[in-house]
Design a protein around this motif. Structure first.
Motif, PDB file in Angstrom:
ATOM      1  N   ASP A  52      88.396  61.160  19.306  1.00 37.60           N
ATOM      2  CA  ASP A  52      87.726  59.554  20.060  1.00 37.60           C
ATOM      3  C   ASP A  52      87.480  59.646  21.168  1.00 37.60           C
ATOM      4  O   ASP A  52      86.799  58.905  21.624  1.00 37.60           O
ATOM      5  CB  ASP A  52      89.027  58.937  19.414  1.00 37.60           C
ATOM      6  CG  ASP A  52      88.862  58.249  17.680  1.00 37.60           C
ATOM      7  OD1 ASP A  52      87.852  58.560  17.174  1.00 37.60           O
ATOM      8  OD2 ASP A  52      89.948  57.799  17.292  1.00 37.60           O
ATOM      9  N   GLY A  88      78.604  58.281  16.012  1.00 40.58           N
ATOM     10  CA  GLY A  88      77.908  57.463  16.767  1.00 40.58           C
ATOM     11  C   GLY A  88      77.511  57.699  18.463  1.00 40.58           C
ATOM     12  O   GLY A  88      76.982  56.275  19.191  1.00 40.58           O
ATOM     13  N   LYS A  95      75.343  55.472   7.730  1.00 38.55           N
ATOM     14  CA  LYS A  95      76.959  55.630   7.520  1.00 38.55           C
ATOM     15  C   LYS A  95      77.876  56.143   8.490  1.00 38.55           C
ATOM     16  O   LYS A  95      79.039  55.415   9.351  1.00 38.55           O
ATOM     17  CB  LYS A  95      77.324  55.729   5.713  1.00 38.55           C
ATOM     18  CG  LYS A  95      78.450  55.235   5.586  1.00 38.55           C
ATOM     19  CD  LYS A  95      78.939  55.447   4.363  1.00 38.55           C
ATOM     20  CE  LYS A  95      78.211  54.992   3.494  1.00 38.55           C
ATOM     21  NZ  LYS A  95      78.424  54.746   1.572  1.00 38.55           N
ATOM     22  N   GLU A 118      76.980  54.148  11.792  1.00 37.14           N
ATOM     23  CA  GLU A 118      77.686  52.971  11.681  1.00 37.14           C
ATOM     24  C   GLU A 118      79.666  53.305  12.399  1.00 37.14           C
ATOM     25  O   GLU A 118      79.859  52.472  12.990  1.00 37.14           O
ATOM     26  CB  GLU A 118      77.101  52.132  10.318  1.00 37.14           C
ATOM     27  CG  GLU A 118      76.336  51.622  10.866  1.00 37.14           C
ATOM     28  CD  GLU A 118      75.773  50.596   9.547  1.00 37.14           C
ATOM     29  OE1 GLU A 118      76.701  50.810   8.811  1.00 37.14           O
ATOM     30  OE2 GLU A 118      74.881  50.059   9.280  1.00 37.14           O
ATOM     31  N   LYS A 119      79.972  54.397  10.977  1.00 38.35           N
ATOM     32  CA  LYS A 119      81.465  54.248  11.107  1.00 38.35           C
ATOM     33  C   LYS A 119      81.905  55.511  12.925  1.00 38.35           C
ATOM     34  O   LYS A 119      82.701  55.439  13.045  1.00 38.35           O
ATOM     35  CB  LYS A 119      82.137  55.091  10.215  1.00 38.35           C
ATOM     36  CG  LYS A 119      81.655  54.028   8.933  1.00 38.35           C
ATOM     37  CD  LYS A 119      82.150  54.846   8.024  1.00 38.35           C
ATOM     38  CE  LYS A 119      82.068  54.189   6.044  1.00 38.35           C
ATOM     39  NZ  LYS A 119      83.101  54.854   5.454  1.00 38.35           N
ATOM     40  N   ILE A 142      82.135  58.051  13.304  1.00 39.07           N
ATOM     41  CA  ILE A 142      83.123  59.564  12.629  1.00 39.07           C
ATOM     42  C   ILE A 142      82.740  60.695  13.804  1.00 39.07           C
ATOM     43  O   ILE A 142      81.445  61.083  13.953  1.00 39.07           O
ATOM     44  CB  ILE A 142      82.595  59.707  11.069  1.00 39.07           C
ATOM     45  CG1 ILE A 142      82.954  59.060  10.119  1.00 39.07           C
ATOM     46  CG2 ILE A 142      83.139  60.886  11.143  1.00 39.07           C
ATOM     47  CD1 ILE A 142      81.932  59.043   9.207  1.00 39.07           C
TER      48      ILE A 142
END
Length: 189
Positions: free
Chosen positions: A3, A19, A59, A62-63, A65
């Motif tokens: 992250d 992202g 997807k 948006e997440k 990842i």
């Protein structure tokens, strides 16, 4: 996972954050065509395949990842697009079956006005004949045919034996045939 990684501007082995716009472009460029081909192979519809490929990429974006490598991103996206494509095919098959069912039910048997008239005449004759039976025969027949009671239940309701119920039903049906006439009633096939 990773992250704390904001960008991935150099090496292929560095983690990619879907992202992050720069990393997302890298993932998109490396996988879009392959995802499209996988989806197309399953759904056999170019427009739907393109939608499946884009949806899988959206997807991931948006997440946000984080993938350890471009290959990990590809593997994850392939699974997502494959599952979405299989679900799409299943949904389309269910819809097709539902449409067929509706189409065939409506065309199965459409009756003419003459058929409706004959049915109504038969119902009227049966009602009239039933009214002409003695009350004790009417009662057992109504309880058997319309209330759907068995012989034992009819006997309890009327206060007579089960054997007496059978005899009365037999006699009631016999008299109905005489009143109406065997060939005088319309029976649809």
């Amino acid at each position: 996972m990773f992250d704390d990684i904001e960008t991935n501007q150099n090496g292929d082995n560095a983690p990619l954050n879907a992202g992050n716009p720069l990393d997302f472009k890298k993932i998109y460029d490396a996988s879009m065509m392959m995802l499209f081909k996988v989806a197309l192979r399953i759904v056999n519809d170019e427009e739907a395949a393109e939608d499946m490929a884009h949806d899988s990429l959206i997807k991931a974006n948006e997440k946000a990842i984080v993938f350890p490598s471009i290959n990990d991103a590809k593997y994850w996206l392939i699974r997502v697009v494959k599952n979405a494509s299989i679900n799409y095919v299943k949904r389309k098959e269910r819809e097709r079956k539902a449409y067929e069912k509706v189409l065939y039910e409506n065309h199965r048997k459409s009756e003419s006005g003459e058929t409706d008239l004959l049915k109504q005449e038969s119902i009227d004759k049966a009602k009239d004949a039933l009214k002409r039976l003695p009350k004790k025969l009417q009662d057992v027949l109504l309880l058997r045919e319309y209330a759907d009671l068995n012989y034992k239940e009819i006997g309890k309701v009327l206060g007579i034996t089960e054997g007496n119920v059978k005899v009365r039903i037999f006699r009631a049906r016999e008299q109905l045939v005489k009143i109406i006439g065997e060939d005088n009633v319309f029976l649809p096939e």
